[in-house]
Design an enzyme around this catalytic site. Structure first.
Site, PDB file in Angstrom:
ATOM      1  N   ASN A 125      -1.867   6.975  -2.440  1.00 46.93           N
ATOM      2  CA  ASN A 125      -3.087   6.704  -1.669  1.00 46.93           C
ATOM      3  C   ASN A 125      -3.869   5.540  -2.277  1.00 46.93           C
ATOM      4  O   ASN A 125      -5.080   5.615  -2.473  1.00 46.93           O
ATOM      5  CB  ASN A 125      -3.971   7.956  -1.584  1.00 46.93           C
ATOM      6  CG  ASN A 125      -5.123   7.793  -0.608  1.00 46.93           C
ATOM      7  OD1 ASN A 125      -5.026   7.019   0.348  1.00 46.93           O
ATOM      8  ND2 ASN A 125      -6.226   8.481  -0.848  1.00 46.93           N
ATOM      9  N   ASN A 126      -3.158   4.488  -2.569  1.00 46.43           N
ATOM     10  CA  ASN A 126      -3.799   3.342  -3.210  1.00 46.43           C
ATOM     11  C   ASN A 126      -2.953   2.095  -2.979  1.00 46.43           C
ATOM     12  O   ASN A 126      -1.748   2.190  -2.708  1.00 46.43           O
ATOM     13  CB  ASN A 126      -3.960   3.588  -4.712  1.00 46.43           C
ATOM     14  CG  ASN A 126      -5.005   2.695  -5.351  1.00 46.43           C
ATOM     15  OD1 ASN A 126      -5.659   1.902  -4.675  1.00 46.43           O
ATOM     16  ND2 ASN A 126      -5.171   2.810  -6.660  1.00 46.43           N
ATOM     17  N   HIS A 155       0.869  -1.176   0.000  1.00 43.20           N
ATOM     18  CA  HIS A 155       0.000   0.000   0.000  1.00 43.20           C
ATOM     19  C   HIS A 155       0.905   1.224   0.000  1.00 43.20           C
ATOM     20  O   HIS A 155       1.691   1.440   0.920  1.00 43.20           O
ATOM     21  CB  HIS A 155      -0.919   0.021   1.222  1.00 43.20           C
ATOM     22  CG  HIS A 155      -1.912   1.141   1.179  1.00 43.20           C
ATOM     23  ND1 HIS A 155      -3.193   0.988   0.667  1.00 43.20           N
ATOM     24  CD2 HIS A 155      -1.810   2.442   1.557  1.00 43.20           C
ATOM     25  CE1 HIS A 155      -3.824   2.139   0.741  1.00 43.20           C
ATOM     26  NE2 HIS A 155      -3.010   3.038   1.279  1.00 43.20           N
ATOM     27  N   CYS A 156       0.782   2.038  -1.041  1.00 48.25           N
ATOM     28  CA  CYS A 156       1.687   3.184  -1.220  1.00 48.25           C
ATOM     29  C   CYS A 156       1.001   4.470  -0.778  1.00 48.25           C
ATOM     30  O   CYS A 156       0.004   4.882  -1.387  1.00 48.25           O
ATOM     31  CB  CYS A 156       2.109   3.285  -2.684  1.00 48.25           C
ATOM     32  SG  CYS A 156       3.245   4.653  -2.993  1.00 48.25           S
ATOM     33  N   PRO A 157       1.511   5.152   0.250  1.00 51.11           N
ATOM     34  CA  PRO A 157       0.889   6.408   0.678  1.00 51.11           C
ATOM     35  C   PRO A 157       1.042   7.528  -0.334  1.00 51.11           C
ATOM     36  O   PRO A 157       0.229   8.467  -0.360  1.00 51.11           O
ATOM     37  CB  PRO A 157       1.633   6.734   1.983  1.00 51.11           C
ATOM     38  CG  PRO A 157       2.943   6.022   1.870  1.00 51.11           C
ATOM     39  CD  PRO A 157       2.665   4.777   1.089  1.00 51.11           C
TER      40      PRO A 157
END
Length: 379
Positions: free
Chosen positions: A174-175, A169-171
């Site tokens: 945001n996905n 999950h990549c901040p």
């Protein structure tokens, strides 16, 4: 006696736990967008600094202006396009066939842990194209989504969903980065790195001139000097991240699988899904090379089943054709662990250790090789 309509229940009071929980979730969703807004603001400023302050106001050579502006806008558009696709492409979730039926859910909740629950999961998973297990050898089951997890699928605690071929999950986007947008994420890293390298290379000479007072001390000085520092700094971090994900693609691994190797029937196998460099690359980018450099979905398969390269063949699986020694540690024989989707199975058709007749025989034995395993809920 008059009968009236039953009044609707009143909304929760402002101080009720349910109301505060909803407010907290909305605030969290807004905070998740802060890194994306930060990247977007840096990108907007870099556009102004490069186009206006550097190209239009500082460069004096017309030819240099035109070349830099054209090349810059190509990198800029590819960067924006791939970044947009990475952010707004919804992660794919397991299809309905992996969800437990209502009766199976009731049975699973009603029965105590043990053979009864094993039977429920075996019945639910017997015809599914799954081959990986938990660390204890159990069927991978998500008790939050109430489904049998497909191979390479994991539950994201941020999205609170099971994501197909989840990488992380990549901040910054945001996905969740997974099967549906992993190609877009790779292109985003590639084009953002090229964008930063191009800015740093074309800005370097003017950075040196301002640093040595070779140009007048104007408003452009701050923008040009800070633009070079920012581009150089992001280039270093992006090059390491992009190189790492290129290595992952070449080995057909995800970030999660690097930290925890996928576990097959007998043991963990860190190279269980690797089919060789060419096929690993095609699994992410597709067969049509004209789409490789564009943020257009072209990955192979449906994200629920994947070809495997089995080092040690399961004795419960059908034997490999031609009398090949499947227990040899020096040879890898390619064949699907379960029936594959049509778009995936063609990756295996050009290997000499696979034949059409064996493929049909394998399909006839689906569902008969699931061992009696202890259920383990994992997220």
């Amino acid at each position: 006696m008059r009968c009236g309509k039953m009044a609707a229940p009143p909304p929760p009071a402002a101080g009720a736990p349910g109301a505060w929980g909803g407010v907290r979730r909305r605030c969290q969703r807004l905070l998740y967008w802060v890194p994306v807004l930060f990247i977007s603001s840096i990108l907007c400023w870099s556009y102004y600094a490069y186009v206006t302050q550097l190209c239009l106001l500082t460069m004096t050579n017309i030819g240099e202006k035109v070349v830099c502006l054209v090349a810059y806008h190509i990198f800029f558009m590819l960067f924006i396009w791939s970044y947009w696709k990475t952010i707004f492409t919804l992660p794919m979730n397991p299809s309905k066939e992996f969800h437990l039926s209502y009766s199976d859910k009731e049975s699973l909740e009603r029965e105590p842990r043990g053979e009864s629950q094993q039977e429920v999961l075996r019945r639910a998973a017997k015809d599914l194209p799954i081959y990986t297990r938990t660390m204890s050898g159990a069927i991978r089951y998500c008790d939050r989504c109430h489904l049998v997890k497909p191979d390479r699928c994991h539950h994201c605690s941020v999205c609170d969903k099971c994501i197909l071929k989840m990488d992380h999950h990549c901040p910054w986007v945001n996905n969740c980065v997974g099967f549906s947008n992993y190609k877009f994420f790779l292109l985003f890293l590639a084009y953002s790195l090229l964008y930063c390298l191009f800015i740093a290379a074309t800005d370097l000479q003017y950075f040196i001139k301002f640093w040595t007072n070779g140009l007048p001390d104007t408003q452009a000085k701050f923008h040009i000097m800070f633009l070079f520092f920012a581009a150089a700094m992001f280039s270093v971090s992006l090059s390491s991240l992009f190189g790492y994900h290129c290595w992952l693609v070449s080995k057909n691994k995800s970030t999660l699988e690097v930290f925890r190797a996928p576990i097959f029937r007998h043991r963990a196998d860190k190279n269980g899904f690797s089919l060789g460099f060419s096929k690993n690359l095609r699994q992410v980018f597709g067969d049509e090379k004209k789409y490789w450099l564009l943020p257009v979905f072209s990955s192979l398969g449906d994200g629920c089943s994947f070809p495997t390269c089995l080092v040690n063949q399961d004795p419960e699986q059908a034997s490999t054709p031609g009398g090949l020694n499947s227990t040899s540690k020096n040879e890898n024989h390619l064949f699907p662990a379960k029936p594959l989707r049509d778009s995936q199975s063609h990756l295996l058709t050009d290997t000499p250790s696979w034949s059409e007749t064996t493929a049909k025989a394998e399909k006839g034995k689906v569902g008969m090789s699931n061992p009696a395993l202890t259920m383990e809920n994992e997220t």
